[in-house]
Scaffold this motif. Structure first.
Motif, mmCIF file in Angstrom:
data_model
loop_
_atom_site.group_PDB
_atom_site.id
_atom_site.type_symbol
_atom_site.label_atom_id
_atom_site.label_comp_id
_atom_site.label_asym_id
_atom_site.label_seq_id
_atom_site.Cartn_x
_atom_site.Cartn_y
_atom_site.Cartn_z
ATOM 1 N N ASP A 180 0.837 -1.200 0.000
ATOM 2 C CA ASP A 180 0.000 0.000 0.000
ATOM 3 C C ASP A 180 0.877 1.257 0.000
ATOM 4 O O ASP A 180 1.519 1.582 1.001
ATOM 5 N N PHE B 162 -0.148 4.487 -0.662
ATOM 6 C CA PHE B 162 -0.769 5.764 -0.282
ATOM 7 C C PHE B 162 -1.363 5.716 1.127
ATOM 8 O O PHE B 162 -2.140 4.812 1.472
ATOM 9 N N ASN C 262 -3.849 6.617 3.176
ATOM 10 C CA ASN C 262 -5.207 7.162 3.191
ATOM 11 C C ASN C 262 -5.618 7.670 4.570
ATOM 12 O O ASN C 262 -6.356 8.645 4.682
ATOM 13 N N ASP D 174 -6.641 2.206 5.307
ATOM 14 C CA ASP D 174 -5.567 1.290 4.872
ATOM 15 C C ASP D 174 -5.699 -0.083 5.543
ATOM 16 O O ASP D 174 -4.678 -0.742 5.832
#
Ligand code: MAN
Ligand code: CA
Ligand code: CA
Length: 450
Positions: free
Chosen positions: A139, A141, A143, A168
């Protein structure tokens, strides 16, 4: 002596207790490469754009040496899944990929899957939600703004859970590790093994060229995964975007030591047969298509019986061979012509020099005066020199034994024909003889006068 005996008798007992702990806790499992659940360059994609034994969806683009799961454009989704369900009790996959983007922050990430069904399309890194199995998420980004991305998280699902993208999956993670896998000098490698109900995730984050430079990232024990499942990789972009490229996906079936490895493909023989049949038919169709295309491009070979069909390669070879033969014949012909010309030239020059000698002889016999005699001998000597030069010239121009290339033809002597030459020489000689006779007459007249 008696006191030492009890001590000695303790040794085997202690050894038997200590040995299991000293021995390696586990002997390594047997590892078998499973090509039907794998892909890898440099010939990853077929002519029709598909990857053998895999299906790809969405924005995924397979090429010769990688599958671009998403390009770095907004809101992209792509995935690639094995066509067949694997029935491995234990397995290991090695996935090599790159996540690259111009921004300091990229999105959204890439997921490696083992699920009961193919998650062809959906909101979880481009794949379906409510999966039954496991997803290992890279992952990129953050979030939820917890400053814990890029990171790796392992999320298990029994088919009921909805992935919490905004956070996430923070509360759903079975294990996590912080790793920056974006924009690395070498491809990132992940080894995910499911062995004896334990899932381990090892990561080589592409900092060094050492392919074996793995570090343990996550371990989930007592994990129950479906007995059969599909392997897959998916990726997605959102408001931000990265290229997500998978270079290889290698699958191994693991077998516990001492246990016999199941025979290859014993599981789904009928399905395999059908698939091979399908592939064979597809191959046949491709071949027919190629033949048709070729015949369209080369109508001159159309109508040949199938057995006489000449491949493009064969045809080119034949044409080259025929061309070379023609060139060889032409060269031979040119050599012949050259020999003839040189021969003619030699004969011509010999004839000229002989004629010149003859003329000189005639002139000599015609003259009587001692001056004339001197002149004649001069002319003869000169003619001899000319003749020698001509012969020398002719010798220097024999047909060469080895003729690497054709010399240019010498220009035919068009300015001086034999007839012209004889006339010219005769006129000159007559004038000369006339002059000599005139001189000697005058001298005789003068002698008479004095
Ligand atoms: C937007 C949304 C999110 C996504 C981010 C990053 O905020 O599309 O879903 O995670 O961009 O791409
Ligand atoms: Ca995220
Ligand atoms: Ca986060």
């Amino acid at each position: 002596m008696a006191a030492r005996c009890p001590q000695l008798s303790l040794v085997p007992l202690l050894l038997s207790l200590a040995l299991p702990a000293l021995a390696t806790p586990q002997e390594a499992p047997h590892r078998r490469f499973e090509y039907k659940y794998s892909f890898k360059g440099p010939h990853l994609v077929q002519a029709d754009g598909t990857v053998p034994f895999w299906v790809h969806t969405g924005n995924a683009i397979p090429s010769a040496d990688q599958i671009r799961i998403t390009t770095s454009l907004k809101s992209q989704k792509g995935s690639v899944w094995t066509k067949n369900k694997a029935l491995f009790e234990h397995w290991e996959v090695e996935v090599t990929f790159r996540v690259t983007g111009r921004g300091r922050i990229g999105a959204d990430g890439l997921a490696v899957w083992f699920t009961e069904e193919q998650g062809l399309e959906g909101p979880v890194f481009g794949a379906a939600d409510k999966w039954n199995g496991v997803g290992v998420f890279f992952d990129s980004f953050d979030n939820d703004g917890k400053k814990n991305n890029p990171g790796v998280i392992v999320v298990g699902n029994n088919g009921k859970l909805l992935y919490d993208h905004q956070n996430d999956g923070a509360t759903q993670a079975l294990a996590t590790c912080l790793r920056d896998f974006r924009n690395k000098p070498y491809p990132v490698r992940v080894k995910i093994a499911y062995y004896q109900k334990t899932l381990t995730v090892l990561v080589n984050n592409g900092f060094t060229p050492d392919k074996d430079d793995y570090e343990l990232c996550a371990k989930v024990e007592d994990m129950q995964l479906p007995a059969q499942g599909y392997f897959g990789v998916s990726a997605a972009t959102g408001g931000l975007a990265d290229d997500h490229d998978v270079l290889s996906f290698l699958t191994f079936q693991l077998t516990e030591p001492g246990k016999e490895a199941p025979p290859a493909d014993a599981e789904i023989p009928q399905k395999d047969k059908e698939k091979y049949q399908e592939e064979f038919e597809h191959f046949q169709q491709e071949l027919d298509k190629k033949k048709e295309e070729f015949q369209k491009e080369h109508p001159d070979v159309q109508g040949q019986p199938a057995d006489d069909f000449e491949s493009v390669g064969d045809r080119e070879l034949r044409q080259i061979f025929e061309g070379q033969n023609r060139v060889h014949l032409e060269i031979k012909q040119l050599h012949k012509q050259l020999d003839m010309i040189l021969d003619e030239q030699r004969r011509y020059l010999t004839a000229v020099s002989e004629e010149m000698s003859a003329v000189a002889d005639v002139l000599r016999s015609a003259g009587g005066a001692p001056e004339a005699d001197q002149h004649f001998s001069d002319i003869k000597e000169h003619l001899h020199l000319v003749r020698r030069d001509i012969e020398h010239l002719a010798q220097r121009n024999p047909p060469p034994a080895e003729k690497p290339k054709c010399p240019e033809l010498p220009p035919f002597p068009s300015c001086l024909s034999t007839l012209h030459f004889i006339i010219f020489t005769a006129v000159q000689t007559v004038l000369f003889v006339g002059y000599v006779m005139y001189r000697s007459q005058q001298e005789a007249a003068a002698k008479k006068f004095f």
